[in-house]
Motif scaffolding. Structure first.
Motif, mmCIF file in Angstrom:
data_model
loop_
_atom_site.group_PDB
_atom_site.id
_atom_site.type_symbol
_atom_site.label_atom_id
_atom_site.label_comp_id
_atom_site.label_asym_id
_atom_site.label_seq_id
_atom_site.Cartn_x
_atom_site.Cartn_y
_atom_site.Cartn_z
ATOM 1 N N ILE A 69 0.860 -1.181 0.000
ATOM 2 C CA ILE A 69 0.000 0.000 0.000
ATOM 3 C C ILE A 69 0.896 1.230 0.000
ATOM 4 C CG2 ILE A 69 -1.902 1.195 1.148
ATOM 5 C CD1 ILE A 69 -2.253 -1.439 2.820
ATOM 6 N N VAL A 70 0.547 2.220 -0.807
ATOM 7 C CA VAL A 70 1.223 3.514 -0.779
ATOM 8 C C VAL A 70 0.209 4.565 -0.353
ATOM 9 C CG1 VAL A 70 2.278 5.338 -2.174
ATOM 10 C CG2 VAL A 70 3.016 2.963 -2.466
ATOM 11 N N LEU A 71 0.586 5.375 0.624
ATOM 12 C CA LEU A 71 -0.247 6.475 1.100
ATOM 13 C C LEU A 71 0.428 7.784 0.717
ATOM 14 C CD1 LEU A 71 -2.657 7.565 2.766
ATOM 15 C CD2 LEU A 71 -1.179 7.440 4.783
ATOM 16 N N THR A 72 -0.290 8.662 0.031
ATOM 17 C CA THR A 72 0.282 9.934 -0.402
ATOM 18 C C THR A 72 -0.793 11.009 -0.354
ATOM 19 O OG1 THR A 72 1.679 10.946 -2.098
ATOM 20 C CG2 THR A 72 -0.173 9.589 -2.876
ATOM 21 N N GLY A 73 -0.441 12.205 -0.774
ATOM 22 C CA GLY A 73 -1.385 13.313 -0.765
ATOM 23 C C GLY A 73 -1.398 14.035 -2.094
ATOM 24 N N ALA A 74 -2.517 14.627 -2.441
ATOM 25 C CA ALA A 74 -2.665 15.361 -3.700
ATOM 26 C C ALA A 74 -2.226 16.811 -3.540
ATOM 27 C CB ALA A 74 -4.128 15.307 -4.156
ATOM 28 N N GLY A 75 -1.858 17.415 -4.649
ATOM 29 C CA GLY A 75 -1.582 18.848 -4.656
ATOM 30 C C GLY A 75 -0.295 19.264 -3.992
ATOM 31 N N GLY A 76 0.674 18.365 -3.898
ATOM 32 C CA GLY A 76 1.966 18.718 -3.316
ATOM 33 C C GLY A 76 1.972 18.829 -1.813
ATOM 34 N N THR A 77 0.961 18.262 -1.153
ATOM 35 C CA THR A 77 0.866 18.267 0.304
ATOM 36 C C THR A 77 0.458 16.883 0.769
ATOM 37 O OG1 THR A 77 0.264 20.607 0.449
ATOM 38 C CG2 THR A 77 -0.364 19.225 2.310
ATOM 39 N N PHE A 78 1.016 16.439 1.884
ATOM 40 C CA PHE A 78 0.606 15.159 2.461
ATOM 41 C C PHE A 78 -0.642 15.360 3.318
ATOM 42 C CE2 PHE A 78 0.897 11.630 5.556
ATOM 43 C CZ PHE A 78 0.937 10.561 4.671
#
Length: 282
Positions: A69-78
């Motif tokens: 699983i990879v957890l990330t954030g959209a728009g250049g922010t976590f």
């Protein structure tokens, strides 16, 4: 549980991993990518986001074809933490999800990885702000990559609050106590290079490339025997609070059965035949 169909993801249930308006889900081979998707609010935690996370963890646990699983954030922010406007009583987006919380009052803690540990490895790909609740969720992940301009920190004491997502318990078990206490008690920001130096994250990469690095590591994990990977992860966590002798006994109990699996035999055959192994989780 929600039974209606109002809006994107409003009918999502554990195991569906369909996402919500604030959490997107994507399959990338054997990796499930969960993206916090509320960039206009620096991906501050919302009810739709928490419901989406909860469903994503559940889906990954239940689907044997998912190996990481990879957890990330959209728009250049976590994640910039909890929505403080909601905390101040001004309402939280996604009121239609309230019955999910009523059905499982622990849902938000499971979503934030406080009361749930996925059996698959979780890799965090961090860009921009990863503070307050973002740093708390981070502590529930297994491998952590950050862009060089990323910022970490537990800001709660600066707002007269308590970092109740697990940080007063977990942080000093993951980094040296003196660094943990400084982070907890000052509420100051930590740039990515410093976060790496104290051991909070494992990799600092050029801005914009954290997700690519996370997927690269995920592919390396996906190529390994899934039963072995999950047993190794479980052993690391379950023995963390044990004495050495108890931990070694628990390791044997969990590790020996792996040698009797078909996957273990396939790994040896593939090595001898100089070919990639084909693991079947048996």
């Amino acid at each position: 549980m929600v039974g209606g169909t109002e809006g994107t993801g409003s009918g999502a249930r554990p195991g569906d991993a369909g996402g919500t308006e604030h959490l997107t889900v994507e399959r990338c081979g054997a990796t499930l990518v969960l993206t916090l998707n509320r960039p206009e609010a620096k991906n501050a935690l919302s009810l739709p986001m928490l419901v989406g996370l909860y469903d994503g963890w559940a889906a990954a646990d239940e689907d044997d074809e998912i190996r990481s699983i990879v957890l990330t954030g959209a728009g250049g922010t976590f994640c910039a933490g909890m929505d403080l406007k909601a905390l101040a009583g001004k309402g939280m987006a996604g009121e239609r999800y309230r019955d999910r919380l009523r059905a499982d009052p622990d849902l938000h803690w499971k979503a934030m990885l406080r009361h749930h540990r996925p059996r698959k490895p979780v890799i965090a790909a961090v860009e921009g702000h990863c503070v307050a609740g973002g740093t708390e969720i981070l502590q529930g992940t297994d491998i952590r990559i950050a862009g060089e301009s990323a910022t970490f920190g537990l800001y709660e004491v600066r707002r007269g609050l308590f970092p109740i997502g697990g940080s007063t318990v977990r942080l000093a078990r993951q980094i040296p106590r003196t660094h943990a206490l400084e982070m907890l008690l000052t509420g100051r920001p930590y740039p990515a290079p410093e976060a790496a130096r104290i051991g909070l994250i494992g990799h600092v990469v050029p801005d914009g490339s954290a997700l690519a690095k996370a997927l690269e590591i995920a592919e390396q994990i996906n190529a390994c025997g899934p039963l072995a990977v999950e047993a190794v992860k479980a052993s690391v966590y379950e023995t963390a609070g044990m004495t050495e002798s108890d931990g070694l006994a628990a390791e044997l109990a969990r590790g020996w059965p792996i040698f009797d699996t078909d996957d273990a035999k396939e790994g040896a055959r593939a090595f001898a035949e100089k070919r990639p192994p084909v693991y079947r989780r048996t």
